[in-house]
Design an enzyme around this catalytic site. Structure first.
Site, PDB file in Angstrom:
ATOM      1  N   GLU A  11      -2.111   7.700  -4.965  1.00  0.00           N
ATOM      2  CA  GLU A  11      -1.935   7.161  -6.227  1.00  0.00           C
ATOM      3  C   GLU A  11      -3.397   7.503  -7.028  1.00  0.00           C
ATOM      4  OE1 GLU A  11      -1.362   2.986  -4.992  1.00  0.00           O
ATOM      5  OE2 GLU A  11      -3.346   2.536  -5.720  1.00  0.00           O
TER       6      GLU A  11
ATOM      7  N   ARG B  71       0.886  -0.962   0.122  1.00  0.00           N
ATOM      8  CA  ARG B  71      -0.103   0.019  -0.076  1.00  0.00           C
ATOM      9  C   ARG B  71       1.095   1.270  -0.043  1.00  0.00           C
ATOM     10  NH1 ARG B  71      -3.247  -2.621  -1.693  1.00  0.00           N
ATOM     11  NH2 ARG B  71      -5.318  -2.961  -1.217  1.00  0.00           N
TER      12      ARG B  71
ATOM     13  N   HIS C 151      -0.355   0.436  -9.959  1.00  0.00           N
ATOM     14  CA  HIS C 151      -1.109  -0.820  -8.779  1.00  0.00           C
ATOM     15  C   HIS C 151      -1.577  -1.977  -9.833  1.00  0.00           C
ATOM     16  CE1 HIS C 151      -3.551  -0.932  -4.746  1.00  0.00           C
ATOM     17  NE2 HIS C 151      -2.976  -2.148  -5.271  1.00  0.00           N
TER      18      HIS C 151
ATOM     19  N   ASP D 100       4.907  -0.083  -7.135  1.00  0.00           N
ATOM     20  CA  ASP D 100       3.346  -0.426  -7.727  1.00  0.00           C
ATOM     21  C   ASP D 100       2.165   0.247  -7.076  1.00  0.00           C
ATOM     22  OD1 ASP D 100       1.703  -2.019  -9.498  1.00  0.00           O
ATOM     23  OD2 ASP D 100       0.796  -3.047  -7.619  1.00  0.00           O
TER      24      ASP D 100
HETATM   25  P1  NAD Z   1      -1.637 -11.661   4.283  1.00  0.00           P
HETATM   26  O1  NAD Z   1      -2.679 -11.152   5.298  1.00  0.00           O
HETATM   27  O2  NAD Z   1      -1.691 -12.873   3.887  1.00  0.00           O
HETATM   28  O3  NAD Z   1      -0.095 -11.089   5.126  1.00  0.00           O
HETATM   29  C1  NAD Z   1       0.004  -9.839   5.591  1.00  0.00           C
HETATM   30  C2  NAD Z   1       1.036 -10.208   6.793  1.00  0.00           C
HETATM   31  O4  NAD Z   1       1.433  -9.103   7.207  1.00  0.00           O
HETATM   32  C3  NAD Z   1       0.635 -11.105   7.931  1.00  0.00           C
HETATM   33  O5  NAD Z   1       1.510 -12.245   8.082  1.00  0.00           O
HETATM   34  C4  NAD Z   1       0.683 -10.346   9.067  1.00  0.00           C
HETATM   35  O6  NAD Z   1       0.889 -11.014  10.206  1.00  0.00           O
HETATM   36  C5  NAD Z   1       1.806  -9.324   8.780  1.00  0.00           C
HETATM   37  N1  NAD Z   1       1.493  -8.085   9.416  1.00  0.00           N
HETATM   38  C6  NAD Z   1       0.589  -7.211   9.627  1.00  0.00           C
HETATM   39  N2  NAD Z   1       0.808  -6.289  10.421  1.00  0.00           N
HETATM   40  C7  NAD Z   1       2.227  -6.159  10.413  1.00  0.00           C
HETATM   41  C8  NAD Z   1       2.928  -5.202  10.868  1.00  0.00           C
HETATM   42  N3  NAD Z   1       2.693  -4.065  11.568  1.00  0.00           N
HETATM   43  N4  NAD Z   1       4.532  -5.392  11.009  1.00  0.00           N
HETATM   44  C9  NAD Z   1       4.912  -6.698  10.460  1.00  0.00           C
HETATM   45  N5  NAD Z   1       3.884  -7.569  10.050  1.00  0.00           N
HETATM   46  C10 NAD Z   1       2.718  -7.399   9.769  1.00  0.00           C
HETATM   47  O7  NAD Z   1      -1.774 -10.513   3.160  1.00  0.00           O
HETATM   48  P2  NAD Z   1      -1.308 -10.739   1.623  1.00  0.00           P
HETATM   49  O8  NAD Z   1      -2.019 -11.508   1.033  1.00  0.00           O
HETATM   50  O9  NAD Z   1       0.115 -11.243   1.684  1.00  0.00           O
HETATM   51  O10 NAD Z   1      -1.229  -9.196   1.371  1.00  0.00           O
HETATM   52  C11 NAD Z   1      -0.310  -8.195   1.816  1.00  0.00           C
HETATM   53  C12 NAD Z   1      -0.800  -6.794   1.294  1.00  0.00           C
HETATM   54  O11 NAD Z   1      -0.370  -6.724  -0.010  1.00  0.00           O
HETATM   55  C13 NAD Z   1      -2.315  -6.620   1.391  1.00  0.00           C
HETATM   56  O12 NAD Z   1      -2.878  -6.351   2.719  1.00  0.00           O
HETATM   57  C14 NAD Z   1      -2.504  -5.433   0.357  1.00  0.00           C
HETATM   58  O13 NAD Z   1      -2.227  -4.188   1.068  1.00  0.00           O
HETATM   59  C15 NAD Z   1      -1.372  -5.701  -0.663  1.00  0.00           C
HETATM   60  N6  NAD Z   1      -2.032  -6.077  -1.976  1.00  0.00           N
HETATM   61  C16 NAD Z   1      -1.418  -5.390  -2.914  1.00  0.00           C
HETATM   62  C17 NAD Z   1      -1.871  -5.904  -4.277  1.00  0.00           C
HETATM   63  C18 NAD Z   1      -1.289  -5.047  -5.604  1.00  0.00           C
HETATM   64  O14 NAD Z   1      -1.879  -5.294  -6.613  1.00  0.00           O
HETATM   65  N7  NAD Z   1      -0.291  -4.301  -5.310  1.00  0.00           N
HETATM   66  C19 NAD Z   1      -2.529  -7.062  -4.397  1.00  0.00           C
HETATM   67  C20 NAD Z   1      -3.138  -7.717  -3.214  1.00  0.00           C
HETATM   68  C21 NAD Z   1      -2.601  -7.231  -2.091  1.00  0.00           C
HETATM   69  C1  COI Z   2      -5.542  -6.001  -3.316  1.00  0.00           C
HETATM   70  O1  COI Z   2      -6.217  -7.129  -3.750  1.00  0.00           O
HETATM   71  O2  COI Z   2      -5.567  -5.715  -2.164  1.00  0.00           O
HETATM   72  C2  COI Z   2      -5.005  -4.972  -4.199  1.00  0.00           C
HETATM   73  O3  COI Z   2      -4.332  -4.114  -3.929  1.00  0.00           O
HETATM   74  C3  COI Z   2      -5.400  -5.113  -5.845  1.00  0.00           C
HETATM   75  C4  COI Z   2      -6.165  -3.957  -6.302  1.00  0.00           C
HETATM   76  C5  COI Z   2      -6.923  -4.131  -7.374  1.00  0.00           C
HETATM   77  C6  COI Z   2      -7.144  -3.217  -5.437  1.00  0.00           C
END
Ligand code: NAD
Ligand code: COI
Length: 335
Positions: free
Chosen positions: A264, A235, A297, A259
Site C-alpha cells: 500500500e 494489515r 488505510h 482499508d
Molecule cells: P489487539 O492486540 O487488541 O487484538 C489482536 C487480537 O489478535 C488478540 O486478541 C490476539 O490474541 C489475536 N491474535 C494474534 N495472533 C493471532 C492469530 N495468529 N490468530 C488469531 N488471533 C490472533 O489489537 P487490535 O487493537 O484489535 O488491532 C488489531 C490490528 O488492527 C492491529 O494489530 C493493527 O494491525 C490493525 N489496525 C489497523 C488500523 C487501521 O486504521 N486500519 C488501526 C488500528 C489497528
Molecule cells: C495502527 O494504529 O496500527 C494503524 O494501522 C493506523 C495507521 C495510522 C498506522
C-alpha cells in the site's frame, strides 16, 4: 526535556498544541517528514522521539538515533509490525505504542465497508453517475441473514462484534486467546477452517506477524463459502493479493472491503487523479472493480482517534524520558 516528533500532519497540530500547553516543561520539535536516516538527525539533543508511519523503520534510521543517544521511541499508533525487533534490541531502544486509541473508529469503518458491499453501494453509485435511478439488478442482502467470521477478538474485533450484533448478524469468532466475554457468548469456533466453512463475511482483526503473512491465500479461500465477502482493516500483508484476485475472478469471492493492502505504501497517501495511474498492477486491478471497496488505510482517521494518539504517545514518551515504565511498553522479546 526535549521530544522530537516525525510525520506530524496539520490535523494533528491542534491536539499537539493542547499537549504542549499542558506540558510546559517539555520542549517539542517536529517535522512532517517520516523517520528516515536523514531526518533522524533532527532529533539531536532530544531525549525521545514520537513517530507515525506505515513505511518500515529502517536500521539505518535507528542507528542514527542511537548514535545521537536517543533510545526512547513512542509510536502514535497500534501496530508495530514495521519495526524489526532485532534492530530495536541490538541498538538498545525502548518502544511504546498506543494500544487503544479508539477501537470504535476502526470497528465502525469495518462494519460500514460490509454494509456498503451488502447493499451494493458502489454499483448504485456507478448507476447514479449514468443518471440511472432504477433498482435492478443491484439487489442487496441484510446483516441479519449473514454469519460474520471475526478473526481476532482483541480491542477492535470485540467492538466489531458488538456493532454487528446490533444489526442482528450471527457472529462466529476465532482467536488464539479466548476473551472471557466472547467465550461466555459461545462465539468461538475451534479452527480457522471451521470459521471459513460457516462465514458469509470474513473480517480480519489480528496483528501481522511472519507466521500469519498471507494467511488468506488460495488454500484458505478454497475452504470458504462460495460468494464470501472479505474485509481487511488490519494489515495488507495478511492477504495474498493474487489469491484474492483469483477468488474475485472466479466468483468464489463476492466482494472485498480493503482499508489495507499489500504494498500500500506505493499507492496510499498520494493523488493519482485516476485509478488508471495507480502504479501497482494488483492494486489497480482491485480498484477497477465495483465489488471491491478500497479506502487508504483511513479506518483509524477520526477526531477522537487523532487526539488520543497524540496525547498517549507524547505522555508515554515523556514517561520513558523520565525513567518510568509506562504500561504500553512493547515487548520486543516475545516468547
Ligand atoms: P489487539 O492486540 O487488541 O487484538 C489482536 C487480537 O489478535 C488478540 O486478541 C490476539 O490474541 C489475536 N491474535 C494474534 N495472533 C493471532 C492469530 N495468529 N490468530 C488469531 N488471533 C490472533 O489489537 P487490535 O487493537 O484489535 O488491532 C488489531 C490490528 O488492527 C492491529 O494489530 C493493527 O494491525 C490493525 N489496525 C489497523 C488500523 C487501521 O486504521 N486500519 C488501526 C488500528 C489497528
Ligand atoms: C495502527 O494504529 O496500527 C494503524 O494501522 C493506523 C495507521 C495510522 C498506522
Amino acid at each position: 526535556m526535549k521530544i522530537f516528533a516525525y510525520g506530524i500532519r496539520e490535523d494533528e497540530k491542534p491536539s499537539l498544541k493542547k499537549w504542549e500547553a499542558a506540558n510546559p516543561n517539555v520542549e517539542v520539535g517536529y517535522t512532517d517528514n517520516i523517520l528516515t536516516a536523514d531526518s533522524a538527525r533532527l532529533a539531536e539533543g532530544c531525549d525521545g522521539v514520537v513517530t507515525l508511519q506505515t513505511a518500515p523503520y529502517t536500521r539505518e534510521a535507528l542507528e542514527v538515533l542511537s548514535k545521537l543517544g536517543v533510545h526512547n521511541i513512542s509510536i502514535r499508533n497500534v501496530g508495530f509490525d514495521n519495526f524489526d525487533f532485532k534492530d530495536l534490541n541490538d541498538l538498545g531502544f525502548t518502544l511504546t505504542n498506543v494500544p487503544v486509541y479508539s477501537p470504535n473508529a476502526i470497528a465502525e469503518h469495518t462494519v460500514l465497508l460490509m454494509g456498503r458491499l451488502l447493499r451494493r453501494v458502489p454499483e448504485f453509485d456507478e448507476k447514479f453517475d449514468h443518471g440511472d435511478f432504477t433498482w435492478a439488478p443491484t439487489i442487496g442482502k441484510e446483516y441479519r441473514e449473514q454469519t460474520v467470521g471475526v478473526i481476532g477478538t482483541g480491542h477492535i474485533g470485540r467492538v466489531v462484534i458488538q456493532i454487528l450484533q446490533g444489526f442482528g448478524a450471527k457472529v462466529v469468532a476465532y482467536d488464539v486467546y479466548h476473551n472471557p466475554e466472547i467465550e461466555k457468548q459461545g462465539l468461538y469456533v475451534d479452527s480457522l477452517e471451521e470459521l471459513y466453512k460457516q462465514a458469509d463475511i470474513i473480517t480480519l482483526h489480528v496483528p501481522l506477524f511472519d507466521s500469519n503473512k498471507y494467511m488468506i491465500n488460495d488454500k484458505a479461500i478454497a475452504q470458504m463459502k462460495n460468494g464470501v465477502y472479505i474485509i481487511n482493516c488490519a494489515r495488507g500483508e495478511l492477504i495474498d493479493t493474487d489469491a484474492l484476485i483469483k477468488g474475485l475472478d472466479s466468483g468464489k469471492i463476492a466482494g472485498a472491503g480493503l482499508d489495507v493492502l499489500d504494498n500500500e505504501n506505493a499507492v496510499f497517501g498520494k493523488v493519482w487523479s485516476s485509478v488508471d495511474n495507480i502504479p501497482d498492477a494488483k492494486i489497480k486491478n482491485l480498484a477497477k472493480r465495483t465489488n471491491v471497496i478500497i479506502t487508504p488505510h483511513s479506518a483509524f482517521y477520526t477526531e477522537t482517534a487523532i487526539y488520543n494518539m497524540i496525547t498517549t504517545a507524547f505522555d508515554s514518551n515523556k514517561a520513558l524520558n523520565q525513567g518510568e515504565k509506562p504500561h504500553n511498553i512493547v515487548d520486543t522479546n516475545p516468547n
